[in-house]
Write a protein that holds these residues in place. Structure first.
Motif, mmCIF file in Angstrom:
data_model
loop_
_atom_site.group_PDB
_atom_site.id
_atom_site.type_symbol
_atom_site.label_atom_id
_atom_site.label_comp_id
_atom_site.label_asym_id
_atom_site.label_seq_id
_atom_site.Cartn_x
_atom_site.Cartn_y
_atom_site.Cartn_z
ATOM 1 N N LEU A 198 10.918 1.967 3.524
ATOM 2 C CA LEU A 198 10.988 3.048 2.347
ATOM 3 C C LEU A 198 11.616 3.099 2.011
ATOM 4 C CD1 LEU A 198 7.167 4.113 3.093
ATOM 5 C CD2 LEU A 198 7.935 2.383 1.599
ATOM 6 N N PRO A 199 12.278 3.582 0.744
ATOM 7 C CA PRO A 199 13.307 4.446 -0.350
ATOM 8 C C PRO A 199 13.109 6.036 0.164
ATOM 9 C CG PRO A 199 12.403 3.226 -1.677
ATOM 10 C CD PRO A 199 10.888 3.042 -0.283
ATOM 11 N N VAL A 200 13.799 7.013 0.592
ATOM 12 C CA VAL A 200 13.674 8.425 0.754
ATOM 13 C C VAL A 200 12.530 8.762 -0.057
ATOM 14 C CG1 VAL A 200 14.806 10.443 0.492
ATOM 15 C CG2 VAL A 200 15.981 8.321 2.392
ATOM 16 N N TYR A 201 13.195 8.359 -1.131
ATOM 17 C CA TYR A 201 11.688 9.399 -2.251
ATOM 18 C C TYR A 201 10.269 9.272 -2.295
ATOM 19 C CZ TYR A 201 11.399 5.405 -5.751
ATOM 20 O OH TYR A 201 10.324 4.241 -6.378
ATOM 21 N N LEU A 202 10.050 7.830 -1.569
ATOM 22 C CA LEU A 202 8.711 7.370 -1.260
ATOM 23 C C LEU A 202 8.609 7.965 0.281
ATOM 24 C CD1 LEU A 202 8.625 3.995 -2.630
ATOM 25 C CD2 LEU A 202 7.549 5.610 -3.670
ATOM 26 N N ARG A 203 9.271 8.119 0.949
ATOM 27 C CA ARG A 203 8.631 8.686 2.181
ATOM 28 C C ARG A 203 8.553 9.948 2.046
ATOM 29 N NH1 ARG A 203 13.729 6.995 5.736
ATOM 30 N NH2 ARG A 203 14.257 4.779 4.564
ATOM 31 N N GLU A 204 9.724 10.901 1.134
ATOM 32 C CA GLU A 204 9.269 12.506 0.766
ATOM 33 C C GLU A 204 7.693 12.906 0.293
ATOM 34 O OE1 GLU A 204 12.794 13.522 -1.324
ATOM 35 O OE2 GLU A 204 13.919 13.464 0.570
ATOM 36 N N ALA A 205 7.392 11.620 -0.697
ATOM 37 C CA ALA A 205 6.841 11.749 -1.523
ATOM 38 C C ALA A 205 4.982 11.444 -0.640
ATOM 39 C CB ALA A 205 6.294 11.183 -2.379
ATOM 40 N N ARG A 244 0.887 -1.267 0.326
ATOM 41 C CA ARG A 244 0.243 -0.418 -0.066
ATOM 42 C C ARG A 244 1.088 1.581 0.284
ATOM 43 N NH1 ARG A 244 -3.595 -3.440 3.326
ATOM 44 N NH2 ARG A 244 -2.477 -2.616 5.163
ATOM 45 N N ALA A 245 1.535 1.342 1.183
ATOM 46 C CA ALA A 245 2.521 2.858 0.845
ATOM 47 C C ALA A 245 3.383 2.834 0.077
ATOM 48 C CB ALA A 245 3.927 2.732 1.763
ATOM 49 N N VAL A 246 4.011 1.932 -0.658
ATOM 50 C CA VAL A 246 4.867 2.033 -2.168
ATOM 51 C C VAL A 246 3.992 2.615 -3.078
ATOM 52 C CG1 VAL A 246 7.262 0.711 -1.595
ATOM 53 C CG2 VAL A 246 5.191 -0.623 -2.545
ATOM 54 N N LEU A 247 3.006 2.026 -3.253
ATOM 55 C CA LEU A 247 1.830 2.087 -4.436
ATOM 56 C C LEU A 247 1.584 4.543 -4.261
ATOM 57 C CD1 LEU A 247 0.400 1.206 -7.586
ATOM 58 C CD2 LEU A 247 -1.032 0.463 -6.031
ATOM 59 N N ALA A 248 0.778 3.912 -3.052
ATOM 60 C CA ALA A 248 0.578 5.009 -3.130
ATOM 61 C C ALA A 248 1.643 6.470 -2.724
ATOM 62 C CB ALA A 248 0.008 5.377 -1.339
ATOM 63 N N GLY A 249 2.843 6.110 -2.399
ATOM 64 C CA GLY A 249 3.770 7.118 -3.136
ATOM 65 C C GLY A 249 4.486 7.077 -4.803
ATOM 66 N N HIS A 250 4.120 5.677 -4.597
ATOM 67 C CA HIS A 250 4.873 5.793 -6.225
ATOM 68 C C HIS A 250 3.683 6.490 -7.107
ATOM 69 C CE1 HIS A 250 6.270 4.928 -10.294
ATOM 70 N NE2 HIS A 250 4.973 4.357 -10.757
ATOM 71 N N LEU A 251 2.171 6.757 -7.017
ATOM 72 C CA LEU A 251 1.572 7.513 -7.722
ATOM 73 C C LEU A 251 1.401 8.882 -7.125
ATOM 74 C CD1 LEU A 251 -1.403 4.573 -7.484
ATOM 75 C CD2 LEU A 251 0.040 5.714 -9.303
ATOM 76 N N THR A 252 1.785 9.239 -6.067
ATOM 77 C CA THR A 252 1.983 10.989 -5.779
ATOM 78 C C THR A 252 2.773 11.561 -6.729
ATOM 79 O OG1 THR A 252 1.468 10.448 -3.104
ATOM 80 C CG2 THR A 252 2.729 11.930 -4.013
ATOM 81 N N VAL A 253 4.805 10.326 -6.486
ATOM 82 C CA VAL A 253 5.492 10.793 -7.481
ATOM 83 C C VAL A 253 4.860 10.848 -8.734
ATOM 84 C CG1 VAL A 253 7.899 10.565 -7.817
ATOM 85 C CG2 VAL A 253 6.879 10.387 -5.519
#
Length: 110
Positions: free
Chosen positions: A98-105, A46-55
């Protein structure tokens, strides 16, 4: 990444973000990662998909999903329509995995 400061037994989780290609009917990898964490695979997906879709917001007709699995375990699949929209927050152990770019997103999106 290790999680000595968390409770539970850490496990290695592999995650992948995929885009569906309708003409060839295959899922194409758009992001990939690994972490050692106590977070559940479903929470990571859920977290990686949400972060990816934000970026990278999906374009017209694009379908994304995320898979996460513990080593040698079954994959957990989460699609964009399964992402919670009820004020869901990411648990600290999931965020640390999570990797930093997903945390930040995810931080920037709310």
């Amino acid at each position: 990444m290790t999680c000595e400061d968390t409770t539970g037994t850490p496990a290695r989780i592999t995650w992948e973000i995929q885009l569906y290609e309708p003409h060839s009917r295959v899922w194409i990898c758009k992001g990939y990662g690994r972490a050692t964490t106590t977070a559940l695979p479903a929470d990571i997906a859920r977290a990686v998909l949400a972060g990816h879709l934000t970026v990278h917001p999906p374009g017209h007709g694009e379908t994304f999903r995320a898979l996460a699995r513990i080593d040698d375990g079954p994959a957990v699949t989460v699609t964009a329509d399964q992402l919670p929209d009820d004020g869901w927050t990411i648990a600290p152990d999931t965020r640390r995995a999570l990797p930093v770019y997903l945390r930040e997103a995810l931080t920037a999106s709310g």
